[in-house]
Write an enzyme that holds these catalytic residues in place. Structure first.
Site, short mmCIF file in Angstrom:
data_model
loop_
_atom_site.label_atom_id
_atom_site.label_comp_id
_atom_site.label_asym_id
_atom_site.label_seq_id
_atom_site.Cartn_x
_atom_site.Cartn_y
_atom_site.Cartn_z
CG ASP A 31 4.06 -9.41 1.47
OD1 ASP A 31 3.13 -8.72 0.69
OD2 ASP A 31 3.67 -10.07 2.56
CB ILE A 32 5.63 -8.87 6.54
CG1 ILE A 32 6.30 -8.95 7.90
CG2 ILE A 32 4.10 -9.22 6.66
CD1 ILE A 32 5.80 -8.09 9.09
CG ASN A 88 -4.80 -8.85 -3.68
OD1 ASN A 88 -5.04 -9.54 -5.06
ND2 ASN A 88 -4.10 -9.20 -2.81
CD GLU A 96 -5.33 -10.14 4.13
OE1 GLU A 96 -4.26 -9.91 4.53
OE2 GLU A 96 -5.69 -11.15 4.07
CB VAL A 97 -2.62 -3.12 3.48
CG1 VAL A 97 -2.19 -1.80 3.96
CG2 VAL A 97 -2.28 -4.01 4.56
CG HIS A 101 -0.74 -2.87 -1.71
ND1 HIS A 101 -1.75 -2.37 -0.92
CD2 HIS A 101 -0.44 -4.32 -1.80
CE1 HIS A 101 -2.45 -3.53 -0.67
NE2 HIS A 101 -1.66 -4.44 -1.13
CG HIS A 103 0.83 -8.05 -4.09
ND1 HIS A 103 1.05 -8.55 -2.94
CD2 HIS A 103 -0.78 -7.24 -3.80
CE1 HIS A 103 0.29 -8.00 -1.84
NE2 HIS A 103 -0.79 -7.46 -2.50
P1 AMP Z 1 -3.27 -7.12 0.06
O1 AMP Z 1 -3.95 -8.45 0.60
O2 AMP Z 1 -3.11 -6.87 -1.40
O3 AMP Z 1 -3.90 -6.01 0.85
O4 AMP Z 1 -1.83 -7.19 0.45
C1 AMP Z 1 -1.49 -6.66 1.91
C2 AMP Z 1 -0.04 -7.37 1.78
O5 AMP Z 1 0.81 -6.34 3.01
C3 AMP Z 1 -0.01 -8.81 2.45
O6 AMP Z 1 0.71 -9.43 1.52
C4 AMP Z 1 0.88 -8.58 3.80
O7 AMP Z 1 1.86 -9.88 4.00
C5 AMP Z 1 1.74 -7.34 3.56
N1 AMP Z 1 1.96 -6.71 4.78
C6 AMP Z 1 1.21 -6.33 5.82
N2 AMP Z 1 1.79 -5.75 6.84
C7 AMP Z 1 3.08 -5.69 6.13
C8 AMP Z 1 4.25 -5.13 7.05
N3 AMP Z 1 4.39 -4.37 8.09
N4 AMP Z 1 5.50 -5.04 6.33
C9 AMP Z 1 5.32 -5.80 4.72
N5 AMP Z 1 4.39 -6.26 4.40
C10 AMP Z 1 3.25 -6.19 4.98
#
Ligand code: AMP
Length: 108
Positions: A31-32, A88, A96-97, A101, A103
């Site tokens: 995770d970034i 999530n 957010e994405v 996925h 975690h």
């Molecule tokens: P969520 O809030 O469950 O959608 O988690 C999305 C996760 O993706 C967050 O913890 C972000 O930090 C992570 N994230 C977003 N963009 C990237 C990326 N380019 N590389 C790695 N992790 C990412």
């Protein structure tokens, strides 16, 4: 592959990412913005928006995400100390994405 989906682009190697594991159906990467000493994302290559969108035909893929998480925990040597697995789901659940996925957080 869905256009403008960042996780599709990562799975497709269009974005440089710190991969931990790749299988036929999954990618696992760091995770970034880590919320734990070890924070990985287990991401199916197939684009599914969220847990709300999974269908009966996705059962094996969802099970595979958990098995892949276990494998990734072993690679990171946190299987013995333990870890959390978290989905999530949609905006109210902190998603957010919008590409499904899982975690994996641990290493405390
Ligand atoms: P969520 O809030 O469950 O959608 O988690 C999305 C996760 O993706 C967050 O913890 C972000 O930090 C992570 N994230 C977003 N963009 C990237 C990326 N380019 N590389 C790695 N992790 C990412």
């Amino acid at each position: 592959m869905t256009q403008d989906c960042i996780f599709c682009k990562i799975a497709n190697k269009e974005i440089n990412t710190d991969f931990v594991l790749e299988t036929e159906n999954m990618v696992v990467f760091k995770d970034i913005n880590p919320k734990a000493p070890v924070h990985l994302l287990i991401v199916p290559k197939e684009h599914i928006r969220s847990i709300n969108d999974i269908k009966n035909e996705n059962k094996d893929l969802i099970a595979e995400m958990i098995f892949t998480a276990k494998q990734a925990a072993n690679i990171m040597s946190i299987n013995e100390s333990g870890y959390k697995l978290l989905f999530n789901v949609e905006k109210g659940g902190g998603q957010e994405v919008f590409h499904i996925h899982l975690h994996l957080m641990g290493g405390w």
